[in-house]
Write a protein that holds these residues in place. Structure first.
Motif, PDB file in Angstrom:
ATOM      1  N   VAL A 142      84.946  22.382  48.293  1.00 61.01           N
ATOM      2  CA  VAL A 142      84.033  23.483  48.608  1.00 61.01           C
ATOM      3  C   VAL A 142      84.693  24.377  49.652  1.00 61.01           C
ATOM      4  N   PRO A 143      84.783  25.676  49.403  1.00 59.05           N
ATOM      5  CA  PRO A 143      85.481  26.565  50.342  1.00 59.05           C
ATOM      6  C   PRO A 143      84.689  26.802  51.627  1.00 59.05           C
ATOM      7  N   PHE A 144      85.381  27.226  52.661  1.00 57.13           N
ATOM      8  CA  PHE A 144      84.728  27.703  53.871  1.00 57.13           C
ATOM      9  C   PHE A 144      84.153  29.084  53.587  1.00 57.13           C
ATOM     10  N   MET A 145      82.893  29.280  53.932  1.00 59.81           N
ATOM     11  CA  MET A 145      82.268  30.594  53.832  1.00 59.81           C
ATOM     12  C   MET A 145      81.343  30.757  55.027  1.00 59.81           C
ATOM     13  N   ALA A 146      81.224  31.973  55.505  1.00 59.62           N
ATOM     14  CA  ALA A 146      80.396  32.233  56.681  1.00 59.62           C
ATOM     15  C   ALA A 146      79.034  32.794  56.278  1.00 59.62           C
ATOM     16  N   TYR A 147      77.996  32.249  56.874  1.00 57.70           N
ATOM     17  CA  TYR A 147      76.643  32.775  56.709  1.00 57.70           C
ATOM     18  C   TYR A 147      76.457  33.900  57.720  1.00 57.70           C
ATOM     19  N   GLU A 148      76.043  35.069  57.234  1.00 53.49           N
ATOM     20  CA  GLU A 148      75.819  36.194  58.131  1.00 53.49           C
ATOM     21  C   GLU A 148      74.334  36.367  58.445  1.00 53.49           C
ATOM     22  N   GLU A 149      73.543  36.533  57.417  1.00 54.57           N
ATOM     23  CA  GLU A 149      72.102  36.697  57.605  1.00 54.57           C
ATOM     24  C   GLU A 149      71.414  36.670  56.245  1.00 54.57           C
ATOM     25  N   ASP A 150      70.085  36.511  56.259  1.00 57.15           N
ATOM     26  CA  ASP A 150      69.314  36.590  55.027  1.00 57.15           C
ATOM     27  C   ASP A 150      69.259  38.043  54.564  1.00 57.15           C
ATOM     28  N   ARG A 151      69.210  38.231  53.262  1.00 55.33           N
ATOM     29  CA  ARG A 151      69.012  39.573  52.718  1.00 55.33           C
ATOM     30  C   ARG A 151      67.534  39.958  52.899  1.00 55.33           C
ATOM     31  N   GLU A 152      67.286  41.224  53.120  1.00 57.20           N
ATOM     32  CA  GLU A 152      65.917  41.706  53.297  1.00 57.20           C
ATOM     33  C   GLU A 152      65.341  42.300  52.012  1.00 57.20           C
ATOM     34  N   LEU A 153      66.140  42.404  50.959  1.00 53.27           N
ATOM     35  CA  LEU A 153      65.722  43.087  49.737  1.00 53.27           C
ATOM     36  C   LEU A 153      64.508  42.451  49.070  1.00 53.27           C
ATOM     37  N   HIS A 154      64.459  41.123  49.025  1.00 51.29           N
ATOM     38  CA  HIS A 154      63.345  40.457  48.354  1.00 51.29           C
ATOM     39  C   HIS A 154      62.028  40.780  49.052  1.00 51.29           C
ATOM     40  N   ALA A 155      62.012  40.628  50.356  1.00 48.38           N
ATOM     41  CA  ALA A 155      60.784  40.913  51.115  1.00 48.38           C
ATOM     42  C   ALA A 155      60.392  42.380  50.987  1.00 48.38           C
ATOM     43  N   LYS A 156      61.366  43.279  51.044  1.00 48.48           N
ATOM     44  CA  LYS A 156      61.048  44.704  50.920  1.00 48.48           C
ATOM     45  C   LYS A 156      60.489  45.015  49.539  1.00 48.48           C
ATOM     46  N   ARG A 157      61.063  44.410  48.507  1.00 42.63           N
ATOM     47  CA  ARG A 157      60.588  44.663  47.141  1.00 42.63           C
ATOM     48  C   ARG A 157      59.151  44.170  46.943  1.00 42.63           C
ATOM     49  N   PHE A 158      58.864  42.928  47.362  1.00 40.70           N
ATOM     50  CA  PHE A 158      57.565  42.347  47.054  1.00 40.70           C
ATOM     51  C   PHE A 158      56.505  42.619  48.115  1.00 40.70           C
ATOM     52  N   ALA A 159      56.876  43.190  49.244  1.00 44.45           N
ATOM     53  CA  ALA A 159      55.885  43.590  50.248  1.00 44.45           C
ATOM     54  C   ALA A 159      54.991  44.704  49.720  1.00 44.45           C
ATOM     55  N   ARG A 160      55.462  45.403  48.701  1.00 45.37           N
ATOM     56  CA  ARG A 160      54.678  46.497  48.093  1.00 45.37           C
ATOM     57  C   ARG A 160      53.556  45.976  47.195  1.00 45.37           C
ATOM     58  N   GLU A 161      53.541  44.671  46.931  1.00 45.60           N
ATOM     59  CA  GLU A 161      52.589  44.108  45.970  1.00 45.60           C
ATOM     60  C   GLU A 161      51.402  43.436  46.667  1.00 45.60           C
ATOM     61  N   ASP A 162      50.231  43.558  46.066  1.00 43.06           N
ATOM     62  CA  ASP A 162      49.089  42.739  46.452  1.00 43.06           C
ATOM     63  C   ASP A 162      48.875  41.739  45.310  1.00 43.06           C
ATOM     64  N   ASP A 163      47.843  40.929  45.382  1.00 43.84           N
ATOM     65  CA  ASP A 163      47.636  39.910  44.352  1.00 43.84           C
ATOM     66  C   ASP A 163      47.467  40.512  42.957  1.00 43.84           C
ATOM     67  N   VAL A 164      46.770  41.639  42.868  1.00 43.50           N
ATOM     68  CA  VAL A 164      46.524  42.265  41.564  1.00 43.50           C
ATOM     69  C   VAL A 164      47.823  42.821  40.980  1.00 43.50           C
ATOM     70  N   SER A 165      48.570  43.578  41.779  1.00 43.97           N
ATOM     71  CA  SER A 165      49.803  44.169  41.258  1.00 43.97           C
ATOM     72  C   SER A 165      50.871  43.100  41.018  1.00 43.97           C
ATOM     73  N   LEU A 166      50.861  42.042  41.820  1.00 47.81           N
ATOM     74  CA  LEU A 166      51.823  40.951  41.599  1.00 47.81           C
ATOM     75  C   LEU A 166      51.526  40.247  40.279  1.00 47.81           C
ATOM     76  N   ASP A 167      50.243  40.038  39.995  1.00 44.19           N
ATOM     77  CA  ASP A 167      49.874  39.444  38.715  1.00 44.19           C
ATOM     78  C   ASP A 167      50.316  40.348  37.562  1.00 44.19           C
ATOM     79  N   THR A 168      50.132  41.646  37.708  1.00 43.43           N
ATOM     80  CA  THR A 168      50.575  42.596  36.681  1.00 43.43           C
ATOM     81  C   THR A 168      52.086  42.507  36.491  1.00 43.43           C
ATOM     82  N   TYR A 169      52.826  42.419  37.586  1.00 44.77           N
ATOM     83  CA  TYR A 169      54.289  42.271  37.520  1.00 44.77           C
ATOM     84  C   TYR A 169      54.654  41.011  36.731  1.00 44.77           C
ATOM     85  N   PHE A 170      54.007  39.886  37.051  1.00 44.13           N
ATOM     86  CA  PHE A 170      54.302  38.639  36.345  1.00 44.13           C
ATOM     87  C   PHE A 170      53.928  38.730  34.861  1.00 44.13           C
ATOM     88  N   GLN A 171      52.804  39.373  34.562  1.00 41.44           N
ATOM     89  CA  GLN A 171      52.355  39.491  33.168  1.00 41.44           C
ATOM     90  C   GLN A 171      53.368  40.263  32.324  1.00 41.44           C
TER      91      GLN A 171
END
Length: 195
Positions: A142-171
């Motif tokens: 297993v190679p050496f790799m450095a952890y820098e930080e978590d990506r913020e993209l997932h939280a930014k993408r799904f922060a726009r959703e509420d339960d209704v719109s998230l259900d629509t996304y999944f559907q």
């Protein structure tokens, strides 16, 4: 080189909890079914519940293969690799269960993740895994790799959703309610957040 452990404690637990990334592997019972392998990150979204039980938060995504496989047969393997420090690979082979948002255990399980605000990530389940076999191996390749930080993209993408719109996304997603192989995936409609 490899060693089998009876429980997740001591040095082993410290190693697992320190890793910023782990992988999950599941498969359907069908011999020609699709094996699934997924990376999991986001600091604070994994917890050791006791010496044989771990859990992680399952967030919104484009499919639900892990959920579908666990609903069908429960088999799962979790793997952590040391990308820094001494080489090591740890695998927990066990039985997993998705605990959905409308399950009475959900709120109590969520308390094991105090550093995570689940709202912006579209939390859909908590995956609970009971270990059957716990092993480590050398990890020399297993190679050496450095952890820098978590990506913020997932939280930014799904922060726009509420339960209704998230259900629509999944559907609208082809492989959320049903897996690639046609197994039942995430139960829809999505139950509302009870926390």
């Amino acid at each position: 080189m490899g060693k089998t452990y009876e429980r997740i404690d001591g040095r082993l637990r410290t190693f697992i909890e320190a890793q910023p990334l782990f992988f999950t592997a599941t498969a359907p019972l069908s011999g020609d079914g699709t094996v699934n392998l997924s990376p999991k990150g986001l600091k604070g979204s994994f917890a050791v519940l006791d010496e044989l039980t771990v859990a992680y938060l399952d967030f919104a995504g484009s499919n639900a293969e892990t959920i579908a496989h666990l609903r069908e047969n429960g088999r799962i393997t979790l793997m952590w690799c040391a990308f820094q420090g001494p080489p090591n690979i740890v695998r927990v082979h066990g039985r997993g269960e998705p605990v959905f948002r409308d399950d009475p255990r959900f709120k109590e399980l969520l308390a094991h993740f105090p550093d995570i605000d689940p709202t912006p990530h579209g939390l859909r389940a908590i995956i609970v895994v009971t270990a059957g076999l716990i092993r480590d191996t050398c990890g020399y390749a297993v190679p050496f790799m450095a952890y820098e930080e978590d990506r913020e993209l997932h939280a930014k993408r799904f922060a726009r959703e509420d339960d209704v719109s998230l259900d629509t996304y999944f559907q609208k997603k082809e492989h959320v309610a049903t897996s690639l192989d046609g197994l039942p995936g995430l139960p829809l409609p999505l139950p509302p957040h009870s926390v």
